[in-house]
Write a protein that holds these residues in place. Structure first.
Motif, PDB file in Angstrom:
ATOM      1  N   UNK A   1       0.830  -1.198   0.000  1.00 29.89           N
ATOM      2  CA  UNK A   1       0.000   0.000   0.000  1.00 29.89           C
ATOM      3  C   UNK A   1       0.869   1.255   0.000  1.00 29.89           C
ATOM      4  N   UNK A   2       0.375   2.291  -0.657  1.00 30.58           N
ATOM      5  CA  UNK A   2       1.098   3.554  -0.762  1.00 30.58           C
ATOM      6  C   UNK A   2       0.478   4.561   0.192  1.00 30.58           C
ATOM      7  N   UNK A   3       1.331   5.242   0.955  1.00 28.58           N
ATOM      8  CA  UNK A   3       0.852   6.340   1.795  1.00 28.58           C
ATOM      9  C   UNK A   3       0.779   7.594   0.943  1.00 28.58           C
ATOM     10  N   UNK A   4      -0.388   8.164   0.749  1.00 26.05           N
ATOM     11  CA  UNK A   4      -0.514   9.316  -0.148  1.00 26.05           C
ATOM     12  C   UNK A   4      -0.081  10.615   0.534  1.00 26.05           C
ATOM     13  N   UNK A   5       0.187  11.627  -0.269  1.00 24.32           N
ATOM     14  CA  UNK A   5       0.408  12.958   0.277  1.00 24.32           C
ATOM     15  C   UNK A   5      -0.914  13.470   0.829  1.00 24.32           C
ATOM     16  N   UNK A   6      -0.842  14.180   1.946  1.00 23.01           N
ATOM     17  CA  UNK A   6      -2.063  14.695   2.547  1.00 23.01           C
ATOM     18  C   UNK A   6      -1.750  15.921   3.385  1.00 23.01           C
ATOM     19  N   UNK A   7      -2.782  16.653   3.717  1.00 23.59           N
ATOM     20  CA  UNK A   7      -2.670  17.787   4.630  1.00 23.59           C
ATOM     21  C   UNK A   7      -3.965  17.876   5.419  1.00 23.59           C
ATOM     22  N   UNK A   8      -3.886  18.500   6.589  1.00 21.39           N
ATOM     23  CA  UNK A   8      -5.047  18.599   7.469  1.00 21.39           C
ATOM     24  C   UNK A   8      -5.288  20.047   7.858  1.00 21.39           C
ATOM     25  N   UNK A   9      -6.557  20.405   7.956  1.00 23.93           N
ATOM     26  CA  UNK A   9      -6.948  21.714   8.465  1.00 23.93           C
ATOM     27  C   UNK A   9      -8.201  21.525   9.300  1.00 23.93           C
ATOM     28  N   UNK A  10      -8.701  22.606   9.903  1.00 28.67           N
ATOM     29  CA  UNK A  10      -9.871  22.472  10.757  1.00 28.67           C
ATOM     30  C   UNK A  10     -10.722  23.726  10.738  1.00 28.67           C
ATOM     31  N   UNK A  11     -11.988  23.512  11.020  1.00 29.31           N
ATOM     32  CA  UNK A  11     -12.924  24.604  11.272  1.00 29.31           C
ATOM     33  C   UNK A  11     -13.410  24.448  12.706  1.00 29.31           C
ATOM     34  N   UNK A  12     -14.370  25.243  13.096  1.00 28.18           N
ATOM     35  CA  UNK A  12     -14.864  25.154  14.462  1.00 28.18           C
ATOM     36  C   UNK A  12     -15.502  23.805  14.743  1.00 28.18           C
ATOM     37  N   UNK A  13     -16.121  23.210  13.710  1.00 28.31           N
ATOM     38  CA  UNK A  13     -16.846  21.975  13.968  1.00 28.31           C
ATOM     39  C   UNK A  13     -16.336  20.756  13.238  1.00 28.31           C
ATOM     40  N   UNK A  14     -15.264  20.877  12.447  1.00 31.54           N
ATOM     41  CA  UNK A  14     -14.828  19.733  11.656  1.00 31.54           C
ATOM     42  C   UNK A  14     -13.328  19.778  11.401  1.00 31.54           C
ATOM     43  N   UNK A  15     -12.791  18.602  11.055  1.00 28.65           N
ATOM     44  CA  UNK A  15     -11.410  18.459  10.592  1.00 28.65           C
ATOM     45  C   UNK A  15     -11.462  18.051   9.126  1.00 28.65           C
ATOM     46  N   UNK A  16     -10.653  18.698   8.311  1.00 29.90           N
ATOM     47  CA  UNK A  16     -10.656  18.474   6.866  1.00 29.90           C
ATOM     48  C   UNK A  16      -9.326  17.854   6.470  1.00 29.90           C
ATOM     49  N   UNK A  17      -9.393  16.677   5.845  1.00 33.37           N
ATOM     50  CA  UNK A  17      -8.204  15.974   5.379  1.00 33.37           C
ATOM     51  C   UNK A  17      -8.208  15.982   3.857  1.00 33.37           C
ATOM     52  N   UNK A  18      -7.201  16.595   3.265  1.00 33.60           N
ATOM     53  CA  UNK A  18      -7.062  16.641   1.805  1.00 33.60           C
ATOM     54  C   UNK A  18      -6.009  15.623   1.382  1.00 33.60           C
ATOM     55  N   UNK A  19      -6.419  14.654   0.556  1.00 30.79           N
ATOM     56  CA  UNK A  19      -5.553  13.534   0.191  1.00 30.79           C
ATOM     57  C   UNK A  19      -5.345  13.539  -1.316  1.00 30.79           C
ATOM     58  N   UNK A  20      -4.072  13.488  -1.720  1.00 30.95           N
ATOM     59  CA  UNK A  20      -3.766  13.449  -3.157  1.00 30.95           C
ATOM     60  C   UNK A  20      -3.680  11.995  -3.590  1.00 30.95           C
ATOM     61  N   UNK A  21      -4.676  11.542  -4.332  1.00 35.58           N
ATOM     62  CA  UNK A  21      -4.709  10.152  -4.798  1.00 35.58           C
ATOM     63  C   UNK A  21      -5.293  10.123  -6.210  1.00 35.58           C
ATOM     64  N   UNK A  22      -4.490  10.413  -7.204  1.00 36.54           N
ATOM     65  CA  UNK A  22      -4.984  10.501  -8.579  1.00 36.54           C
ATOM     66  C   UNK A  22      -5.371   9.143  -9.158  1.00 36.54           C
ATOM     67  N   UNK A  23      -6.234   9.189 -10.141  1.00 35.10           N
ATOM     68  CA  UNK A  23      -6.619   8.007 -10.928  1.00 35.10           C
ATOM     69  C   UNK A  23      -7.227   6.901 -10.079  1.00 35.10           C
ATOM     70  N   UNK A  24      -8.200   7.260  -9.251  1.00 34.46           N
ATOM     71  CA  UNK A  24      -8.896   6.256  -8.456  1.00 34.46           C
ATOM     72  C   UNK A  24     -10.378   6.276  -8.813  1.00 34.46           C
ATOM     73  N   UNK A  25     -11.065   5.276  -8.359  1.00 41.82           N
ATOM     74  CA  UNK A  25     -12.526   5.241  -8.504  1.00 41.82           C
ATOM     75  C   UNK A  25     -13.130   5.706  -7.192  1.00 41.82           C
ATOM     76  N   UNK A  26     -13.854   6.791  -7.210  1.00 39.01           N
ATOM     77  CA  UNK A  26     -14.401   7.369  -5.985  1.00 39.01           C
ATOM     78  C   UNK A  26     -15.316   6.398  -5.263  1.00 39.01           C
ATOM     79  N   UNK A  27     -15.964   5.511  -6.020  1.00 37.55           N
ATOM     80  CA  UNK A  27     -16.895   4.559  -5.385  1.00 37.55           C
ATOM     81  C   UNK A  27     -16.166   3.506  -4.557  1.00 37.55           C
TER      82      UNK A  27
END
Length: 457
Positions: A1-27
């Motif tokens: 398995x490959x560990x993808x590049x990612x970054x994390x940020x937050x708002x008052x009520x949530x944590x947002x994880x942005x993951x770079x994973x090109x050429x995948x099937x979202x389903x």
């Protein structure tokens, strides 16, 4: 398995994880949330993150995939809105395994049909004659002779020794003499030398390599060294908002995923070892003005006792409790770095060593993010060397993970303040530095007087 590049940020009520994973099937994306543990799996990528506070996958959570940028954005709700999630930029800490919690087994007596007197009689019958005599002596207040048993010598089943971060490594220097490892002061014995032998060999090597004439020349002609001393180191003086670069994030993603079960004493020694690593890094970056040369890896390794002789500092004064760093142990930690800085590199100056100590103290007070940046730069220098990359494997990689996951900013600040007030005197370094400097000044005075007299007409 490959560990993808990612970054994390937050708002008052949530944590947002942005993951770079090109050429995948979202389903095919699978997301699992279990309190502080979040896993995201989509072939061939797998990401497991450990957050400091719990998250929930509720109706406000979402996952969106943008095929044009190849970015999967996962939004997860905080269990308690308004909580601040710290260290979202410390990727190695987020990727570290979840810490195991050891539970102490408890025993509960549900019932007992025997009386306390019966239990005592049964226990006494099972005691040996010697044990019964001890009990009887205690009841009658007899003064039995006592003596402290002698200490047993260390018992080793193998000549193989361990070294590196928390003594986790071995075998890396088995063929050191065939790899042109010029900084290895233990030779082929690196894999069998005890800690006492390593320290003795290191000290002897320093004594043999100290060059009185070189030190005197740099003391007299120190114009360029003074320029290096007054130069502003960017990591020490920069006041901009800190943010890791893309290259730094990629390096942190490639670090090992480990959980370090260090004792309080071992952790204390790790903070001391950190001082020596930062001292070596600061010396090289100050003398090259943050533009590493082909000699930078050699310089850094030669200035670091934990590399060249596998001899990290260890305190004999630690007595448990909060991390309090005494002036005595800080001096003992710094002395090898001072000695080596005026023995091996091109510029050999006690004043330059003093400036490096002040820089390290400032870096520690600026927190683990700045310290991590310095360690990542040190790691990059070693990783690009054909031989000295080994010291990155047995020391720096683990330090980069440990600093982010386990180091405490309050302890680093306390250590930095203590280090700033440490006074290293030339006499403790050895080699009669004060006498050498005095002789050099007298020579200058005689030459000056000779020039003033001049030739007679």
């Amino acid at each position: 398995m490959i560990t993808p590049r990612f970054s994390c940020s937050q708002t008052e009520g949530a944590v947002i994880v942005s993951i770079y994973c090109p050429s995948i099937r979202a389903t095919d994306v699978e997301i699992n949330v279990e309190e502080t543990l979040v896993t995201v799996h989509v072939n061939p990528y797998f990401l497991r993150l450990n957050f400091s506070k719990p998250l929930v996958d509720d109706e406000n959570s979402s996952a969106n995939y943008d095929p044009s940028s190849g970015t999967l954005t996962v939004t997860l709700s905080k269990e308690h809105k308004g909580e601040v999630f710290n260290d979202l930029d410390l990727l190695a800490k987020l990727l570290a395994p979840r810490k195991t919690v050891k539970e102490t087994p408890s025993i509960e007596v549900l019932s007992s049909e025997t009386s306390p007197e019966d239990d005592l009689a049964e226990v006494t019958q099972n005691l040996s004659l010697e044990q019964q005599e001890i009990i009887q002596a205690a009841e009658n207040d007899w003064q039995l002779p006592q003596e402290v048993p002698p200490l047993l010598p260390p018992f080793n089943l193998s000549s193989q020794v361990h070294y590196g971060f928390l003594d986790l490594h071995s075998g890396y220097l088995r063929h050191a003499s065939h790899t042109e490892n010029e900084v290895n002061e233990l030779g082929d014995d690196a894999e069998i030398c005890t800690k006492a032998e390593r320290r003795a060999r290191r000290t002897k090597h320093e004594d043999e390599k100290f060059d009185e004439e070189h030190y005197m020349a740099d003391f007299v002609d120190d114009e360029f060294i003074q320029e290096l001393i007054v130069w502003d180191h960017p990591h020490v003086t920069d006041s901009k908002t800190f943010q890791y670069t893309e290259n730094e994030n990629m390096t942190m993603l490639r670090l090992p995923r480990k959980e370090y079960l260090a004792t309080a004493s071992q952790t204390h020694d790790l903070y001391l070892t950190l001082i020596t690593l930062l001292f070596s890094y600061i010396y090289d970056s100050r003398t090259t003005q943050c533009d590493p040369t082909p000699e930078s890896a050699w310089t850094i390794c030669n200035l670091t006792p934990a590399f060249t002789a596998l001899d990290p500092p260890h305190s004999d004064h630690y007595a448990g409790g909060p991390h309090v760093f005494s002036e005595t142990e800080l001096k003992e930690t710094l002395l090898p770095s001072y000695r080596r800085s005026i023995t091996f590199p091109l510029y050999r100056s006690f004043a330059l060593a003093e400036k490096c100590r002040q820089d390290v103290a400032t870096l520690l007070r600026r927190g683990k993010r700045r310290v991590t940046r310095c360690l990542l730069e040190l790691k990059d220098i070693l990783d690009h060397h054909d031989v000295y990359y080994v010291y990155s494997k047995i020391w720096v990689d683990d330090f980069c993970v440990w600093i982010q996951a386990d180091a405490d900013d309050e302890i680093l600040e306390r250590l930095g303040k203590s280090l700033a007030g440490v006074k290293i005197d030339k006499q403790s370094v050895g080699w009669g530095l004060e006498e050498i400097e005095k002789a050099a000044l007298q020579t200058l005075d005689r030459e000056s007087d000779s020039d003033d007299e001049g030739p007679e007409d």
